[in-house]
Design an enzyme around this catalytic site. Structure first.
Site, PDB file in Angstrom:
ATOM      1  N   LEU A 175       1.515  25.563   8.154  1.00  0.00           N
ATOM      2  CA  LEU A 175       2.617  25.435   9.110  1.00  0.00           C
ATOM      3  C   LEU A 175       3.822  26.239   8.645  1.00  0.00           C
ATOM      4  O   LEU A 175       4.244  26.143   7.500  1.00  0.00           O
ATOM      5  CB  LEU A 175       3.013  23.966   9.275  1.00  0.00           C
ATOM      6  CG  LEU A 175       1.916  23.005   9.759  1.00  0.00           C
ATOM      7  CD1 LEU A 175       2.480  21.599   9.876  1.00  0.00           C
ATOM      8  CD2 LEU A 175       1.337  23.467  11.090  1.00  0.00           C
TER       9      LEU A 175
ATOM     10  N   SER B 112      -3.153  19.233   1.756  1.00  0.00           N
ATOM     11  CA  SER B 112      -1.938  18.681   1.152  1.00  0.00           C
ATOM     12  C   SER B 112      -0.743  19.246   1.896  1.00  0.00           C
ATOM     13  O   SER B 112      -0.834  20.315   2.512  1.00  0.00           O
ATOM     14  CB  SER B 112      -1.840  19.043  -0.336  1.00  0.00           C
ATOM     15  OG  SER B 112      -1.758  20.450  -0.487  1.00  0.00           O
ATOM     16  N   GLY B 113       0.370  18.522   1.841  1.00  0.00           N
ATOM     17  CA  GLY B 113       1.587  19.033   2.477  1.00  0.00           C
ATOM     18  C   GLY B 113       1.346  19.445   3.914  1.00  0.00           C
ATOM     19  O   GLY B 113       0.871  18.661   4.740  1.00  0.00           O
ATOM     20  N   ASP B 114       1.669  20.711   4.201  1.00  0.00           N
ATOM     21  CA  ASP B 114       1.506  21.216   5.567  1.00  0.00           C
ATOM     22  C   ASP B 114       0.305  22.152   5.680  1.00  0.00           C
ATOM     23  O   ASP B 114       0.285  23.059   6.512  1.00  0.00           O
ATOM     24  CB  ASP B 114       2.781  21.936   6.024  1.00  0.00           C
ATOM     25  CG  ASP B 114       3.152  23.091   5.101  1.00  0.00           C
ATOM     26  OD1 ASP B 114       2.469  23.279   4.074  1.00  0.00           O
ATOM     27  OD2 ASP B 114       4.132  23.805   5.401  1.00  0.00           O
ATOM     28  N   GLU B 115      -0.709  21.939   4.854  1.00  0.00           N
ATOM     29  CA  GLU B 115      -1.904  22.777   4.858  1.00  0.00           C
ATOM     30  C   GLU B 115      -3.090  22.014   5.455  1.00  0.00           C
ATOM     31  O   GLU B 115      -3.413  20.906   5.022  1.00  0.00           O
ATOM     32  CB  GLU B 115      -2.251  23.236   3.442  1.00  0.00           C
ATOM     33  CG  GLU B 115      -1.194  24.140   2.820  1.00  0.00           C
ATOM     34  CD  GLU B 115      -1.553  24.521   1.396  1.00  0.00           C
ATOM     35  OE1 GLU B 115      -2.402  23.829   0.772  1.00  0.00           O
ATOM     36  OE2 GLU B 115      -0.990  25.507   0.898  1.00  0.00           O
TER      37      GLU B 115
END
Length: 223
Positions: free
Chosen positions: A107, A147-150
Protein backbone atom coordinates in the site's frame (compact mmCIF):
# COMPACT_ATOMS: atom_id res chain seq x y z
CA UNK A 1 -51.55 -88.80 70.81
CA UNK A 2 -51.12 -90.83 67.61
CA UNK A 3 -51.86 -87.73 65.64
CA UNK A 4 -49.04 -85.66 67.19
CA UNK A 5 -46.26 -86.90 64.92
CA UNK A 6 -48.45 -86.42 61.91
CA UNK A 7 -49.32 -82.96 63.06
CA UNK A 8 -45.64 -82.25 63.73
CA UNK A 9 -44.70 -83.47 60.27
CA UNK A 10 -47.52 -81.45 58.85
CA UNK A 11 -46.29 -78.36 60.63
CA UNK A 12 -42.75 -79.09 59.59
CA UNK A 13 -43.92 -79.52 56.03
CA UNK A 14 -45.87 -76.35 56.32
CA UNK A 15 -42.85 -74.54 57.73
CA UNK A 16 -40.70 -75.89 54.90
CA UNK A 17 -43.30 -74.77 52.37
CA UNK A 18 -43.17 -71.27 53.80
CA UNK A 19 -39.36 -71.22 53.86
CA UNK A 20 -39.04 -71.89 50.11
CA UNK A 21 -40.62 -68.62 49.00
CA UNK A 22 -38.47 -66.73 51.52
CA UNK A 23 -35.36 -68.28 50.00
CA UNK A 24 -36.65 -67.39 46.53
CA UNK A 25 -37.27 -63.85 47.67
CA UNK A 26 -33.66 -63.64 48.91
CA UNK A 27 -32.42 -64.86 45.53
CA UNK A 28 -34.64 -62.33 43.80
CA UNK A 29 -33.34 -59.52 45.96
CA UNK A 30 -29.76 -60.57 45.23
CA UNK A 31 -30.50 -60.69 41.49
CA UNK A 32 -32.05 -57.25 41.56
CA UNK A 33 -29.09 -55.98 43.59
CA UNK A 34 -26.67 -57.38 41.03
CA UNK A 35 -28.68 -55.80 38.21
CA UNK A 36 -28.62 -52.43 39.96
CA UNK A 37 -24.88 -52.76 40.50
CA UNK A 38 -24.34 -53.57 36.83
CA UNK A 39 -26.56 -50.65 35.84
CA UNK A 40 -24.67 -48.26 38.12
CA UNK A 41 -21.36 -49.48 36.71
CA UNK A 42 -22.68 -48.95 33.20
CA UNK A 43 -23.75 -45.41 34.12
CA UNK A 44 -20.33 -44.66 35.61
CA UNK A 45 -18.56 -46.05 32.54
CA UNK A 46 -20.86 -44.10 30.21
CA UNK A 47 -20.25 -40.91 32.20
CA UNK A 48 -16.51 -41.52 31.95
CA UNK A 49 -16.77 -42.01 28.18
CA UNK A 50 -18.79 -38.80 27.83
CA UNK A 51 -16.20 -36.90 29.88
CA UNK A 52 -13.39 -38.35 27.78
CA UNK A 53 -15.13 -37.44 24.52
CA UNK A 54 -15.81 -33.94 25.84
CA UNK A 55 -12.17 -33.54 26.88
CA UNK A 56 -10.95 -34.79 23.49
CA UNK A 57 -13.33 -32.45 21.69
CA UNK A 58 -12.22 -29.53 23.86
CA UNK A 59 -8.58 -30.40 23.18
CA UNK A 60 -9.25 -30.62 19.43
CA UNK A 61 -11.01 -27.24 19.43
CA UNK A 62 -8.18 -25.69 21.44
CA UNK A 63 -5.57 -27.17 19.09
CA UNK A 64 -7.52 -25.92 16.07
CA UNK A 65 -7.77 -22.46 17.61
CA UNK A 66 -4.02 -22.42 18.33
CA UNK A 67 -3.27 -23.50 14.76
CA UNK A 68 -5.55 -20.79 13.39
CA UNK A 69 -3.88 -18.14 15.56
CA UNK A 70 -0.46 -19.33 14.43
CA UNK A 71 -1.31 -19.26 10.72
CA UNK A 72 -3.72 -16.32 10.39
CA UNK A 73 -3.51 -12.58 10.89
CA UNK A 74 -5.33 -11.50 14.06
CA UNK A 75 -6.46 -8.17 12.59
CA UNK A 76 -7.83 -9.10 9.17
CA UNK A 77 -8.42 -12.82 9.59
CA UNK A 78 -6.39 -13.46 6.43
CA UNK A 79 -3.89 -16.32 6.36
CA UNK A 80 -0.34 -15.18 7.16
CA UNK A 81 3.23 -15.91 6.16
CA UNK A 82 3.45 -19.29 7.93
CA UNK A 83 0.47 -20.67 5.99
CA UNK A 84 1.71 -19.08 2.76
CA UNK A 85 5.06 -20.85 3.01
CA UNK A 86 3.34 -24.09 3.93
CA UNK A 87 0.97 -23.93 0.96
CA UNK A 88 3.73 -22.97 -1.47
CA UNK A 89 5.65 -26.04 -0.32
CA UNK A 90 2.52 -28.17 -0.74
CA UNK A 91 2.08 -26.93 -4.33
CA UNK A 92 5.33 -28.62 -5.33
CA UNK A 93 4.67 -31.49 -7.70
CA UNK A 94 7.55 -32.95 -9.68
CA UNK A 95 5.14 -34.31 -12.28
CA UNK A 96 2.99 -31.18 -12.63
CA UNK A 97 2.84 -28.77 -15.56
CA UNK A 98 1.09 -26.11 -13.45
CA UNK A 99 2.53 -22.67 -12.94
CA UNK A 100 2.37 -21.05 -9.50
CA UNK A 101 1.92 -17.28 -9.40
CA UNK A 102 2.64 -15.01 -6.46
CA UNK A 103 1.56 -11.36 -6.41
CA UNK A 104 3.05 -8.91 -3.90
CA UNK A 105 0.88 -5.90 -3.01
CA UNK A 106 2.21 -2.94 -1.03
CA UNK A 107 0.00 0.00 0.00
CA UNK A 108 1.22 3.47 -0.94
CA UNK A 109 0.51 6.40 1.40
CA UNK A 110 -0.65 4.13 4.22
CA UNK A 111 1.93 5.31 6.74
CA UNK A 112 0.86 9.01 6.64
CA UNK A 113 -2.73 7.94 7.26
CA UNK A 114 -1.70 5.69 10.13
CA UNK A 115 0.45 8.42 11.68
CA UNK A 116 -2.06 11.26 11.31
CA UNK A 117 -5.31 9.42 12.17
CA UNK A 118 -3.97 6.97 14.75
CA UNK A 119 -3.27 3.27 14.84
CA UNK A 120 -6.90 2.33 15.47
CA UNK A 121 -7.90 4.09 12.27
CA UNK A 122 -4.95 2.47 10.49
CA UNK A 123 -6.07 -0.97 11.65
CA UNK A 124 -9.58 -0.28 10.45
CA UNK A 125 -8.20 0.79 7.07
CA UNK A 126 -6.23 -2.45 6.75
CA UNK A 127 -9.41 -4.46 7.41
CA UNK A 128 -11.21 -2.50 4.67
CA UNK A 129 -8.30 -3.09 2.28
CA UNK A 130 -8.36 -6.82 3.04
CA UNK A 131 -12.10 -6.97 2.31
CA UNK A 132 -11.64 -5.22 -1.03
CA UNK A 133 -8.75 -7.45 -2.01
CA UNK A 134 -10.77 -10.56 -1.25
CA UNK A 135 -13.51 -9.26 -3.52
CA UNK A 136 -11.05 -8.32 -6.28
CA UNK A 137 -9.30 -11.70 -6.26
CA UNK A 138 -12.44 -13.78 -5.78
CA UNK A 139 -11.91 -17.49 -6.36
CA UNK A 140 -8.87 -16.96 -8.59
CA UNK A 141 -6.41 -17.11 -5.71
CA UNK A 142 -5.82 -16.79 -1.97
CA UNK A 143 -5.10 -13.46 -0.26
CA UNK A 144 -2.55 -13.32 2.58
CA UNK A 145 -1.36 -10.54 4.84
CA UNK A 146 2.35 -10.75 5.50
CA UNK A 147 2.89 -7.77 7.81
CA UNK A 148 2.09 -4.09 8.06
CA UNK A 149 0.66 -2.92 4.75
CA UNK A 150 1.98 -5.86 2.70
CA UNK A 151 -0.38 -8.39 1.13
CA UNK A 152 0.19 -11.37 -1.13
CA UNK A 153 -1.98 -13.26 -3.60
CA UNK A 154 -1.14 -16.90 -4.35
CA UNK A 155 -2.64 -18.56 -7.41
CA UNK A 156 -1.96 -21.49 -9.69
CA UNK A 157 -2.80 -22.42 -13.27
CA UNK A 158 -3.30 -18.78 -14.34
CA UNK A 159 -1.71 -17.22 -17.41
CA UNK A 160 -0.12 -13.76 -17.55
CA UNK A 161 -3.30 -12.11 -18.82
CA UNK A 162 -5.32 -13.46 -15.90
CA UNK A 163 -2.67 -12.35 -13.40
CA UNK A 164 -2.58 -8.87 -14.95
CA UNK A 165 -6.38 -8.69 -14.73
CA UNK A 166 -6.27 -9.48 -11.01
CA UNK A 167 -3.51 -6.89 -10.48
CA UNK A 168 -5.57 -4.30 -12.33
CA UNK A 169 -8.65 -4.99 -10.20
CA UNK A 170 -6.58 -4.68 -7.04
CA UNK A 171 -5.08 -1.33 -8.10
CA UNK A 172 -8.51 -0.03 -9.05
CA UNK A 173 -10.25 -1.06 -5.85
CA UNK A 174 -7.46 0.39 -3.69
CA UNK A 175 -7.63 3.70 -5.59
CA UNK A 176 -11.33 4.00 -4.76
CA UNK A 177 -11.62 6.30 -1.69
CA UNK A 178 -12.11 4.70 1.71
CA UNK A 179 -14.57 6.15 4.23
CA UNK A 180 -12.69 6.41 7.52
CA UNK A 181 -13.87 8.37 10.56
CA UNK A 182 -16.10 10.49 8.38
CA UNK A 183 -13.22 11.32 6.04
CA UNK A 184 -12.37 10.08 2.56
CA UNK A 185 -8.95 8.46 2.55
CA UNK A 186 -7.01 7.88 -0.67
CA UNK A 187 -4.51 5.08 -1.17
CA UNK A 188 -2.83 3.36 -4.06
CA UNK A 189 -1.08 0.02 -4.40
CA UNK A 190 2.18 -1.11 -5.94
CA UNK A 191 1.76 -4.60 -7.38
CA UNK A 192 4.43 -6.97 -8.61
CA UNK A 193 4.25 -10.66 -9.38
CA UNK A 194 6.37 -13.60 -10.40
CA UNK A 195 5.71 -17.16 -11.50
CA UNK A 196 7.42 -20.50 -11.00
CA UNK A 197 6.74 -23.99 -12.29
CA UNK A 198 5.19 -26.25 -9.69
CA UNK A 199 7.74 -28.94 -10.58
CA UNK A 200 10.74 -26.81 -9.51
CA UNK A 201 10.98 -26.84 -5.73
CA UNK A 202 13.92 -24.42 -5.53
CA UNK A 203 12.12 -21.79 -7.61
CA UNK A 204 8.99 -22.22 -5.53
CA UNK A 205 10.94 -21.57 -2.35
CA UNK A 206 12.36 -18.33 -3.81
CA UNK A 207 9.06 -17.09 -5.20
CA UNK A 208 8.28 -14.83 -2.21
CA UNK A 209 11.56 -12.95 -2.53
CA UNK A 210 11.13 -12.72 -6.32
CA UNK A 211 7.61 -11.30 -5.98
CA UNK A 212 8.83 -8.81 -3.38
CA UNK A 213 11.53 -7.64 -5.81
CA UNK A 214 8.95 -7.33 -8.60
CA UNK A 215 6.75 -5.21 -6.31
CA UNK A 216 9.71 -2.97 -5.46
CA UNK A 217 10.37 -2.38 -9.17
CA UNK A 218 6.67 -1.63 -9.62
CA UNK A 219 6.80 0.93 -6.79
CA UNK A 220 9.81 2.62 -8.40
CA UNK A 221 7.85 2.96 -11.64
CA UNK A 222 4.76 4.22 -9.79
CA UNK A 223 2.39 1.39 -10.62
Amino acid sequence: PALCPTSTIGRAGSASAVAAPVGGLAVGIESRSDAITVLLCAVVVAAGIVRTIHAMRHHAIAAEHMYYRATHDDLTGLPGRALLEQQIDELFDAESDDVVSLMFVDLDRFKPVNDSMGHAAGDRLLVLVADRMLEAVGTSGVVYRLSGDEFVVLASSLDDAEIEAIASRIRQTIRTPFELLGTEVYLSASVGYTTAPACDHDLLLSIIADADEAMFRSKQHGR
